[in-house]
Scaffold this active site. Structure first.
Site, PDB file in Angstrom:
ATOM      1  N   HIS A  56       6.905  55.871 106.608  1.00  0.00           N
ATOM      2  CA  HIS A  56       7.583  54.579 106.692  1.00  0.00           C
ATOM      3  C   HIS A  56       8.646  54.495 105.617  1.00  0.00           C
ATOM      4  CE1 HIS A  56       8.120  50.215 107.060  1.00  0.00           C
ATOM      5  NE2 HIS A  56       7.564  50.363 108.237  1.00  0.00           N
ATOM      6  N   ASP A  77       2.650  52.140 114.530  1.00  0.00           N
ATOM      7  CA  ASP A  77       2.749  52.781 115.847  1.00  0.00           C
ATOM      8  C   ASP A  77       1.672  53.806 116.113  1.00  0.00           C
ATOM      9  OD1 ASP A  77       6.213  52.527 115.292  1.00  0.00           O
ATOM     10  OD2 ASP A  77       5.069  51.440 116.812  1.00  0.00           O
TER      11      ASP A  77
HETATM   12  C1  SDX Z   1       8.645  51.491 112.650  1.00  0.00           C
HETATM   13  O1  SDX Z   1      11.367  49.706 108.938  1.00  0.00           O
HETATM   14  C2  SDX Z   1      10.382  49.155 109.542  1.00  0.00           C
HETATM   15  O2  SDX Z   1       9.770  48.195 109.094  1.00  0.00           O
HETATM   16  C3  SDX Z   1      10.019  49.776 110.871  1.00  0.00           C
HETATM   17  C4  SDX Z   1       8.747  49.251 111.520  1.00  0.00           C
HETATM   18  C5  SDX Z   1       8.895  47.812 111.948  1.00  0.00           C
HETATM   19  O3  SDX Z   1       7.861  47.113 112.041  1.00  0.00           O
HETATM   20  O4  SDX Z   1      10.022  47.407 112.293  1.00  0.00           O
HETATM   21  O5  SDX Z   1       7.672  49.347 110.607  1.00  0.00           O
HETATM   22  C6  SDX Z   1       8.391  50.028 112.778  1.00  0.00           C
HETATM   23  O6  SDX Z   1       9.704  51.931 113.003  1.00  0.00           O
HETATM   24  C7  SDX Z   1       7.592  52.352 111.995  1.00  0.00           C
HETATM   25  C8  SDX Z   1       8.039  53.841 111.897  1.00  0.00           C
HETATM   26  C9  SDX Z   1       7.805  54.485 113.276  1.00  0.00           C
HETATM   27  N1  SDX Z   1       8.363  55.835 113.264  1.00  0.00           N
HETATM   28  C10 SDX Z   1       7.565  56.922 113.294  1.00  0.00           C
HETATM   29  O7  SDX Z   1       6.330  56.882 113.232  1.00  0.00           O
HETATM   30  C11 SDX Z   1       8.323  58.242 113.420  1.00  0.00           C
HETATM   31  C12 SDX Z   1       7.724  59.261 112.461  1.00  0.00           C
HETATM   32  N2  SDX Z   1       8.072  58.837 111.085  1.00  0.00           N
HETATM   33  C13 SDX Z   1       9.233  59.393 110.511  1.00  0.00           C
HETATM   34  O8  SDX Z   1      10.221  59.877 111.309  1.00  0.00           O
HETATM   35  C14 SDX Z   1       9.610  58.807 109.172  1.00  0.00           C
HETATM   36  O9  SDX Z   1       8.467  58.639 108.446  1.00  0.00           O
HETATM   37  C15 SDX Z   1      10.408  57.529 109.158  1.00  0.00           C
HETATM   38  C16 SDX Z   1      11.600  57.616 110.024  1.00  0.00           C
HETATM   39  C17 SDX Z   1       9.559  56.383 109.573  1.00  0.00           C
HETATM   40  C18 SDX Z   1      10.845  57.319 107.734  1.00  0.00           C
HETATM   41  O10 SDX Z   1      11.747  58.395 107.450  1.00  0.00           O
HETATM   42  P1  SDX Z   1      12.129  58.729 105.976  1.00  0.00           P
HETATM   43  O11 SDX Z   1      12.385  57.479 105.221  1.00  0.00           O
HETATM   44  O12 SDX Z   1      13.193  59.788 106.002  1.00  0.00           O
HETATM   45  O13 SDX Z   1      10.827  59.355 105.379  1.00  0.00           O
HETATM   46  P2  SDX Z   1      10.684  59.792 103.906  1.00  0.00           P
HETATM   47  O14 SDX Z   1      11.947  59.631 103.120  1.00  0.00           O
HETATM   48  O15 SDX Z   1       9.465  59.093 103.413  1.00  0.00           O
HETATM   49  O16 SDX Z   1      10.406  61.380 104.029  1.00  0.00           O
HETATM   50  C19 SDX Z   1       9.953  62.047 102.870  1.00  0.00           C
HETATM   51  C20 SDX Z   1       9.462  63.408 103.316  1.00  0.00           C
HETATM   52  C21 SDX Z   1      10.531  64.255 104.016  1.00  0.00           C
HETATM   53  O17 SDX Z   1      10.125  65.610 103.831  1.00  0.00           O
HETATM   54  P3  SDX Z   1      10.857  66.516 102.663  1.00  0.00           P
HETATM   55  O18 SDX Z   1      12.334  66.537 103.029  1.00  0.00           O
HETATM   56  O19 SDX Z   1      10.566  65.805 101.371  1.00  0.00           O
HETATM   57  O20 SDX Z   1      10.199  67.870 102.785  1.00  0.00           O
HETATM   58  O21 SDX Z   1       8.414  63.242 104.284  1.00  0.00           O
HETATM   59  C22 SDX Z   1       8.790  63.870 105.501  1.00  0.00           C
HETATM   60  C23 SDX Z   1      10.312  63.946 105.475  1.00  0.00           C
HETATM   61  O22 SDX Z   1      10.739  65.014 106.323  1.00  0.00           O
HETATM   62  N3  SDX Z   1       8.324  62.993 106.571  1.00  0.00           N
HETATM   63  C24 SDX Z   1       7.587  63.412 107.596  1.00  0.00           C
HETATM   64  C25 SDX Z   1       7.323  62.273 108.355  1.00  0.00           C
HETATM   65  N4  SDX Z   1       7.898  61.206 107.794  1.00  0.00           N
HETATM   66  C26 SDX Z   1       8.529  61.657 106.693  1.00  0.00           C
HETATM   67  N5  SDX Z   1       7.132  64.660 107.906  1.00  0.00           N
HETATM   68  C27 SDX Z   1       6.399  64.723 109.040  1.00  0.00           C
HETATM   69  N6  SDX Z   1       6.086  63.655 109.835  1.00  0.00           N
HETATM   70  C28 SDX Z   1       6.542  62.427 109.525  1.00  0.00           C
HETATM   71  N7  SDX Z   1       6.241  61.397 110.311  1.00  0.00           N
END
Ligand code: SDX
Length: 396
Positions: A273, A330
């Site tokens: 998130h 989700d």
């Molecule tokens: C919603 O904003 C809101 O409030 C949204 C929401 C709402 O109510 O409106 O809460 C609803 O959209 C929830 C999120 C739903 N999306 C997903 O579940 C999709 C999977 N999640 C990701 O794609 C991701 O976690 C995000 C998009 C939600 C957040 O992306 P970020 O901000 O880029 O994540 P981060 O900066 O925390 O990432 C840090 C690290 C990275 O790896 P490194 O580059 O450090 O090696 O964590 C990794 C990211 O690649 N990472 C994941 C991951 N989420 C982050 N790796 C694997 N799986 C994941 N889900």
């Protein structure tokens, strides 16, 4: 920048003017979510979706009289103009319901050209009611279209949620009895989705609204933003991920390894998130509901077992711990929607119905602010410095 060549963008900082709002408070480290100051746990337990919609939009809990008038106004606006049904004829039965929703909501504005003025409080009020009443009907019609069944008319003797369930699962051939377990569970899920501060789709609604675009155009844009699998589309992507783990026979551990190796860009959908760096409080409540609903419906879904195993594997893995990745709203919702009988592609429209009062509340808050200006996110220019265009440049 001169020494390292790096800029603020490289550190993930993009300088945007922060939005001031009184609607929703989140503490991402502590896993706190409050609508107008009320903790989500208390609202999910004791309130109803329509009461929460009223709270978000008008700022206070309604008196009984205010609640009944609000509910009655919405009930009286559930009918869609007969002509808009032809929009569905123009779309293939395979149309994704989120495309249908964003198209139909934008088209709704064409029926109300006499009351679109964003600076007329009465117009804003009636369009608030029309959207709350009609979005569920449009979503149900998209569902019926996808399964080749006739559209039903709303049944105004039913509650908001029961009417929606009947529009989706009723048909002309036989009577439809709403299951109170489904009704209560869906009402609670809608509460959990009702608002979430400045997420991508809400920010989209505010940005479009900041240009004085009408409420329908702003909500239609929000629906399109929510569609993305990184945002609201994640609930559909989670189910596809769980089914892929089940069907591949690879097992949870192998999938987790693929995520950690970032093979083919695969992500653990429903995890992570932008704000919550702890367990999303909504995910906890959804998971409780999943156990209750599946037990009450007598549904034994192997995907739930895979989800629980996947969650445990990730929560106990240093890779996810180091990145502070936890289940978000989700992760478990799709399991419940599936048990209720909704097709996977209806999951994100369900998110949209839940989020609608939040979008409207945020749009109205900005619209009512006399100091509000047109949105213009700032950028950090990292392109070429000035250079000369070559004289006499010609192609042969
Ligand atoms: C919603 O904003 C809101 O409030 C949204 C929401 C709402 O109510 O409106 O809460 C609803 O959209 C929830 C999120 C739903 N999306 C997903 O579940 C999709 C999977 N999640 C990701 O794609 C991701 O976690 C995000 C998009 C939600 C957040 O992306 P970020 O901000 O880029 O994540 P981060 O900066 O925390 O990432 C840090 C690290 C990275 O790896 P490194 O580059 O450090 O090696 O964590 C990794 C990211 O690649 N990472 C994941 C991951 N989420 C982050 N790796 C694997 N799986 C994941 N889900």
């Amino acid at each position: 920048t001169k020494q390292t060549g790096l800029t603020a963008l490289d550190y993930g900082f993009v300088n945007t003017a922060s939005t001031r709002s009184e609607i929703t408070y989140i503490d991402g480290d502590e896993g706190i979510l409050r609508y107008r100051g009320y903790p989500i746990e208390q609202l999910a337990k004791g309130s109803t979706f329509l009461e929460v919609a009223y709270l978000l939009i008008y700022g206070e809990l309604p008196t009984e009289e205010e609640y009944l008038a609000f509910e009655n106004r919405i009930t009286r606006h559930t009918l869609l103009h007969e002509d808009i049904k032809h929009l569905f004829d123009a779309l293939p039965f395979s149309a994704h319901p989120m495309s249908v929703l964003s198209s139909a909501v934008a088209a709704l504005a064409t029926y109300y050209e006499d009351s679109l003025d964003v600076h007329d409080p009465e117009a804003v009020e009636i369009n608030t009611i029309r959207l709350l009443a009609k979005l569920p009907v449009i979503a149900a019609y998209a569902h019926k279209k996808s399964v080749g069944q006739a559209f039903l008319y709303p049944d105004n003797s039913l509650s908001f949620v029961d009417n929606f369930l009947k529009l989706n699962f009723g048909n002309f051939a036989e009577p439809y009895e709403v299951d109170p377990v489904l009704s209560r569970a869906l009402d609670r899920l809608l509460i959990l989705h009702a608002d979430h501060e400045q997420n991508a789709s809400t920010s989209t609604v505010r940005l479009v609204g900041s240009t004085d675009a009408n409420l329908y155009a702003s909500i239609s844009a929000g629906i399109s933003a929510l569609y993305g699998p990184l945002h609201g589309g994640a609930n559909e992507a989670v189910l596809n991920m769980l089914a892929q783990i089940r069907d591949s026979g690879e097992g949870v551990q192998r999938f987790v390894q693929k995520v950690k190796n970032k093979e083919d860009g695969v992500k653990l959908m429903g995890f992570g998130h932008r704000v919550y760096k702890s367990y999303d409080p909504r995910a906890k409540l959804v998971k409780e509901s999943a156990d209750e609903v599946l037990a009450a419906l007598g549904v034994d879904d192997p995907l739930l077992e895979i989800a629980v195993e996947l969650e445990q594997a990730a929560l106990n893995d240093e890779y996810f711990q180091a990145r502070r990745l936890y289940p978000n709203v989700d992760f478990y919702t799709g399991i419940i929607y599936k048990a209720m009988g909704f097709p996977t592609r209806m999951f994100t429209p369900l998110f949209a119905i839940g989020r609608l009062p939040g979008w409207i509340a945020q749009w109205r808050e900005q619209n009512a602010d006399p100091k509000s200006k047109i949105g213009r996110p700032q950028q950090l220019y990292t392109g070429a410095t000035e250079r000369e265009y070559p004289n006499g440049r010609e192609f042969s």
